[in-house]
Design an enzyme around this catalytic site. Sequence first.
Site, PDB file in Angstrom:
ATOM      1  N   ASP A  74      -3.089  19.421  96.789  1.00 57.05           N
ATOM      2  CA  ASP A  74      -2.937  18.840  97.785  1.00 57.05           C
ATOM      3  C   ASP A  74      -2.770  20.045  98.926  1.00 57.05           C
ATOM      4  O   ASP A  74      -2.367  21.198  98.991  1.00 57.05           O
ATOM      5  CB  ASP A  74      -1.605  18.065  97.870  1.00 57.05           C
ATOM      6  CG  ASP A  74      -1.623  17.223  98.799  1.00 57.05           C
ATOM      7  OD1 ASP A  74      -2.488  16.023  98.785  1.00 57.05           O
ATOM      8  OD2 ASP A  74      -0.827  17.176  99.956  1.00 57.05           O
ATOM      9  N   HIS A 184      -6.749  29.731 101.728  1.00 54.52           N
ATOM     10  CA  HIS A 184      -5.660  29.198 101.094  1.00 54.52           C
ATOM     11  C   HIS A 184      -5.898  28.633  99.693  1.00 54.52           C
ATOM     12  O   HIS A 184      -5.389  28.640  98.643  1.00 54.52           O
ATOM     13  CB  HIS A 184      -5.272  27.813 101.854  1.00 54.52           C
ATOM     14  CG  HIS A 184      -6.078  26.991 102.227  1.00 54.52           C
ATOM     15  ND1 HIS A 184      -7.402  27.352 102.884  1.00 54.52           N
ATOM     16  CD2 HIS A 184      -6.166  25.414 102.023  1.00 54.52           C
ATOM     17  CE1 HIS A 184      -7.956  26.130 103.047  1.00 54.52           C
ATOM     18  NE2 HIS A 184      -7.382  25.113 102.616  1.00 54.52           N
TER      19      HIS A 184
HETATM   20  P1  ITT Z   1      -7.803  14.600  96.910  1.00 50.51           P
HETATM   21  O1  ITT Z   1      -6.392  13.832  97.197  1.00 50.51           O
HETATM   22  O2  ITT Z   1      -8.695  13.438  96.184  1.00 50.51           O
HETATM   23  O3  ITT Z   1      -7.863  15.882  96.354  1.00 50.51           O
HETATM   24  P2  ITT Z   1      -7.921  14.503  99.904  1.00 50.51           P
HETATM   25  O4  ITT Z   1      -9.261  14.738 100.711  1.00 50.51           O
HETATM   26  O5  ITT Z   1      -7.068  13.128 100.114  1.00 50.51           O
HETATM   27  O6  ITT Z   1      -8.637  14.523  98.377  1.00 50.51           O
HETATM   28  P3  ITT Z   1      -5.731  15.925 100.603  1.00 50.51           P
HETATM   29  O7  ITT Z   1      -4.739  14.757 100.393  1.00 50.51           O
HETATM   30  O8  ITT Z   1      -5.157  17.267  99.852  1.00 50.51           O
HETATM   31  O9  ITT Z   1      -7.181  15.937  99.851  1.00 50.51           O
HETATM   32  O10 ITT Z   1      -6.025  16.201 102.278  1.00 50.51           O
HETATM   33  C1  ITT Z   1      -6.383  17.343 102.488  1.00 50.51           C
HETATM   34  C2  ITT Z   1      -7.057  17.300 103.926  1.00 50.51           C
HETATM   35  O11 ITT Z   1      -6.877  18.421 104.495  1.00 50.51           O
HETATM   36  C3  ITT Z   1      -8.433  17.366 103.866  1.00 50.51           C
HETATM   37  O12 ITT Z   1      -9.223  15.725 103.631  1.00 50.51           O
HETATM   38  C4  ITT Z   1      -8.930  17.995 104.988  1.00 50.51           C
HETATM   39  O13 ITT Z   1      -9.070  17.145 106.135  1.00 50.51           O
HETATM   40  C5  ITT Z   1      -7.781  19.162 105.154  1.00 50.51           C
HETATM   41  N1  ITT Z   1      -8.118  20.324 104.646  1.00 50.51           N
HETATM   42  C6  ITT Z   1      -7.637  20.811 103.284  1.00 50.51           C
HETATM   43  N2  ITT Z   1      -8.174  21.772 103.066  1.00 50.51           N
HETATM   44  C7  ITT Z   1      -9.130  22.240 103.783  1.00 50.51           C
HETATM   45  C8  ITT Z   1     -10.305  23.115 104.106  1.00 50.51           C
HETATM   46  O14 ITT Z   1     -10.365  24.205 103.243  1.00 50.51           O
HETATM   47  N3  ITT Z   1     -10.741  23.246 104.979  1.00 50.51           N
HETATM   48  C9  ITT Z   1     -10.947  22.157 106.145  1.00 50.51           C
HETATM   49  N4  ITT Z   1     -10.041  21.168 105.821  1.00 50.51           N
HETATM   50  C10 ITT Z   1      -9.199  21.227 104.748  1.00 50.51           C
END
Ligand code: ITT
Length: 202
Positions: A74, A184
């Site tokens: 996450d 990260h």
């Molecule tokens: P999963 O739960 O299936 O892994 P998700 O897109 O719902 O996919 P998250 O709940 O972890 O994943 O949401 C993370 C959000 O934060 C993601 O959709 C991006 O908008 C942002 N994010 C995370 N890491 C990032 C990165 O390396 N670069 C840019 N945005 C990022």
Amino acid sequence: MPTRKLLIATRNRGKIDEILFALRDSLFEVVGLDEVGVPSDFEVEEPAMTMEGNAIIKAMTYGRKAGCLTLAEDAGLEVDALDGRPGVLSARYGPGTDEDRYRQILSEMEAVPADKRGAQFRAVIAIYDPRTEKLRTCEGIYRGVIVLEPIGENGFGYDPIFYNVERNKTNAQMTKEEKNSVSHRGMALRKAKIILAEEFYE
Ligand code: ITT
């Protein structure tokens, strides 16, 4: 002895690409949700107030469903001037596309001066083995600055608005390799690789 399978439990294409790149020399056979037969309409709620909580829920739920050693993550953007928002709500911070959401951040920050535009990405990884019920977590944090206008085409999510001062470019101007070396997710995955090798390899 056959290599042990490791399920990468995410449907976010941007994350999958970065995780596969970081684990390309892994001791494990890295597989995706489709390969272990998890249907694409199988949804996992993310009700926790913290990224660690949601990473654990995803790793345990997908791991039990697939019956396989599982890595889930996450992640989110924490902006200083917005008291840490969007944080755990990064994927759901407003309707529409990734671009709609990063434009929302830019408009909320219109009046914020250059020296107060600090932010960080955080990634929390959870690793869960449904056979032993062993669970481990690790984290990576990556500091930068929110730009005034988006720059770059690479990456995903908030990458076009996140500027790395040392590299003099946004995440969206980096190759996958460069982003992995500073991000990260890259940091969390380097820790995860050590945990996997020491505690889950058999
Ligand atoms: P999963 O739960 O299936 O892994 P998700 O897109 O719902 O996919 P998250 O709940 O972890 O994943 O949401 C993370 C959000 O934060 C993601 O959709 C991006 O908008 C942002 N994010 C995370 N890491 C990032 C990165 O390396 N670069 C840019 N945005 C990022």
